[in-house]
Design a protein around this motif. Structure first.
Motif, PDB file in Angstrom:
ATOM      1  N   ALA A  38     102.431   3.695  71.662  1.00  0.00           N
ATOM      2  CA  ALA A  38     102.455   3.640  70.197  1.00  0.00           C
ATOM      3  C   ALA A  38     103.879   3.791  69.677  1.00  0.00           C
ATOM      4  N   SER A  44     100.246   2.684  65.492  1.00  0.00           N
ATOM      5  CA  SER A  44      99.575   3.991  65.518  1.00  0.00           C
ATOM      6  C   SER A  44      98.906   4.216  66.874  1.00  0.00           C
ATOM      7  N   GLN A  47      95.641   2.472  67.084  1.00  0.00           N
ATOM      8  CA  GLN A  47      95.702   1.059  67.452  1.00  0.00           C
ATOM      9  C   GLN A  47      95.839   0.867  68.956  1.00  0.00           C
TER      10      GLN A  47
END
Length: 163
Positions: A38, A44, A47
């Motif tokens: 990340a 993030s 994600q």
């Protein structure tokens, strides 16, 4: 058709176990370094969870691959899945583009799971009846060892190498 029962040797078992370990390791590898990924990709941590999800979605495609390629010899299909794992493993190491990484993870899930199914059936078909359970247990132990070692090993190695 020739009966191949009892035709699996120690070397073949070692290769299958080692490759199953490596394939299983690639499935869990990123789980321990999602925070580092990340940060490097400027996304993030939530994600980065897609990397694990896309691997699992790829694994779901295994029955389709096995049905579509059912006429291909098991040996050729095993080699193809190993090749795909090498290609997409290298791609996942070399890319810094998140979408490409997601695609590579999907393909790793597909090829790795297909390889695992083919390996399991190959070992079962080539083992003597009294050795099937032992040989399959050894194969599965490779995957279990990868689950135990993958994340901690990855956390240690990331100190010295980028993901």
């Amino acid at each position: 058709m020739q009966n191949n029962k009892g035709k699996i040797g120690l070397t073949a078992m070692a290769v299958f176990i080692t490759m199953n370990f490596a394939m299983s390791m690639s499935g869990t590898l990123f789980n321990g370094i999602l925070d580092k990924i990340a940060a490097d990709l400027r996304i993030s941590v939530a994600q980065t969870g897609y990397l694990t999800s896309l691997y699992a979605y790829g694994a779901i495609g295994t029955p389709v691959i096995l049905i579509v390629l059912r006429k291909m010899s098991r040996s050729r299909l095993l080699k193809a899945m190993l090749f795909l794992n090498i290609v997409f493993g290298a791609l996942s190491i070399c890319t810094d583009h998140f979408t490409v990484l997601l695609f590579a993870r999907f393909m790793l899930g597909l090829a790795g799971t297909t390889y695992g199914i083919l390996t399991t059936t190959t070992i079962a078909s080539l083992s003597e009846e009294k050795e099937v359970g032992k040989n399959l247990s050894l194969l599965i132990a490779g995957a279990a060892a990868a689950l135990m070692a993958g994340v901690p090993l990855c956390r240690v190695l990331i100190r010295y190498f980028s993901w």
